[in-house]
Enzyme design. Structure first.
Site, PDB file in Angstrom:
ATOM      1  CG  HIS A 187       4.963 -12.715  -0.167  1.00 47.14           C
ATOM      2  ND1 HIS A 187       6.059 -12.011  -0.595  1.00 47.14           N
ATOM      3  CD2 HIS A 187       3.870 -11.985  -0.510  1.00 47.14           C
ATOM      4  CE1 HIS A 187       5.639 -10.886  -1.155  1.00 47.14           C
ATOM      5  NE2 HIS A 187       4.317 -10.851  -1.121  1.00 47.14           N
ATOM      6  CD  GLU A 215      -4.229 -11.218  -1.954  1.00 47.65           C
ATOM      7  OE1 GLU A 215      -5.209 -10.648  -1.445  1.00 47.65           O
ATOM      8  OE2 GLU A 215      -3.849 -11.023  -3.113  1.00 47.65           O
TER       9      GLU A 215
END
Ligand code: ACO
Length: 363
Positions: free
Chosen positions: A252, A307
């Site tokens: 991320h 996700e």
């Protein structure tokens, strides 16, 4: 100095959300998002994000009434969706259908009512298209159902169980807002030209579609299906990393520890699936991937992102992969609209510069 991908650059002040990437915290308007996801409804959190404070009972009931009244799609939008080619993917359909709302009533400057009209319409667009694609007639919304329950109902033609509703609601609250991510940035750039809310959200949807942003959960499912059995995880992941490929659902830009949204979703995924084989496999793949990412990319601090477990929750509530990114978008509509309203209230057009590295032929 060139800041590729604008990494590390702060370009707006916002009162909507705060991310602490080192501590793994996500805050919506002063409150921990993972706590809100477990204790509040979608509508309460949406109201908080859009307005900056929790609603009174009367404000919440007016808010719910408005959202419910905007769920029915305009006939022109329904006709448009029916006319689109079957090969168009669901995000392309959503982007196109949202764009069709852009008449004069949405002219700059964006308003809260415009925002609610679009937020309410998106789940109806997704469900309308999905049912047609599955060879079924679309169903109309049910007034007495809340936002999340109605979305499930319009997709499946039946109400969710309490566990399914809560899992979907948790996911949609956690996906609602996330600072200056790529799609939110697109929305703010668009409205910064004094363009309208529909154009801003359409830009955001186009950005969300890419696999490095909202398009990752279906890639996570492909990976989990490709692995199939726990004993294949290590060789599968090693092969990908040897080839220099990225593992979807990991890493991320901001979080350098576990994504708090992934942690909260993992709890829900475990709850709903019980000792489910898919969740068991996901947990094993997560541990193997984190270990191998540290081996192949030492010091990059690559952990599971939202996700990864979004894919697990979606699977557990029987949403197929085509619905992942549209559902993420239906939730993120709240964040996009809040940012567009904030940008329009204190606007300056975005216009960064570029360093020319081409030839200089003329003297
Ligand atoms: N798998 C393998 N290696 C990775 C991954 C990954 N998932 N993510 C980053 N890396 C590596 C890069 O190859 C790079 O290695 P290098 O230093 O040897 O060149 C290093 O880590 C840093 O990569 P950057 O791209 O600079 O990291 P950034 O923080 O900008 O990337 C991103 C963030 C785009 C999310 C990235 O981690 C990625 O591509 N992840 C996979 C896609 C994904 O899961 N997307 C969903 C994100 S969450 C969301 O949008 C809601």
């Amino acid at each position: 100095m060139v800041y590729h991908g604008l990494k590390g650059i702060t370009c707006v002040e916002t009162a909507i959300s705060r991310i602490d990437g080192e501590k793994g915290k996500l805050i919506y308007r002063g409150y921990n998002a993972d706590e809100l996801a477990l204790s509040s409804t979608f509508e309460e959190v949406a109201y908080l994000i859009l307005n900056g404070a929790f609603p009174t009972e009367a404000e919440l009931s007016r808010f719910n009434e408005l959202l419910a009244s905007f769920r029915v799609l305009p006939e022109a939008c329904e006709r448009l969706i029916r006319s689109l080619p079957a090969e168009l993917d669901d995000m392309a359909v959503l982007r196109t259908a949202v764009s069709s709302f852009g008449d004069i009533s949405f002219a700059f400057k964006p308003t809260m009512e415009q925002a609610l009209r679009l937020i309410a319409a998106v789940p109806s667009i997704i469900a309308f298209r999905k049912r047609l694609a599955d060879g079924e007639e679309p169903v109309q919304p049910l007034d007495e159902l809340g936002f999340v329950e109605n979305y499930f109902y319009m997709l499946k033609g039946k109400r969710p169980t309490e566990a399914q509703k809560k899992a979907l609601e948790t996911y949609m609250i956690l996906a609602m807002e996330h600072g200056m991510n790529a799609s939110t940035f697109s929305a703010r750039v668009t409205v910064s030209t004094e363009s309208d809310l529909v154009s801003a959200v359409t830009s955001a949807l186009g950005t969300m579609k890419g696999p490095l942003h909202g398009g990752a959960p279906s890639a996570v499912t492909d990976m989990l299906e490709g692995i199939g059995e726990k004993q294949h995880a290590e060789s599968y992941i090693r092969e990908k990393l040897e080839k220099g490929e990225r593992l979807m659902g990991f890493g991320h830009r901001v979080y350098k520890t576990h994504d708090p949204r992934a942690k909260a979703l993992r709890v829900k995924a475990e709850e709903i699936a019980g000792g489910d084989r898919d969740i068991d496999l996901a947990l094993h793949v997560e541990n193997t991937a984190i270990r191998l990412l540290e081996e192949y990319k030492p010091g990059r601090k690559l952990y599971t992102n939202v996700e990864f477990y979004a894919a697990a929750v979606m699977k557990a509530i029987d949403f197929d992969a085509a619905l992942f990114t549209p559902t993420f978008s239906a939730a993120r509509m709240v964040g996009w609209c809040a940012h567009v309203l904030e940008q329009a209230d204190n606007n300056m057009i975005f216009r960064p510069s570029a360093k020319y590295v081409g030839e200089l032929v003329s003297q």
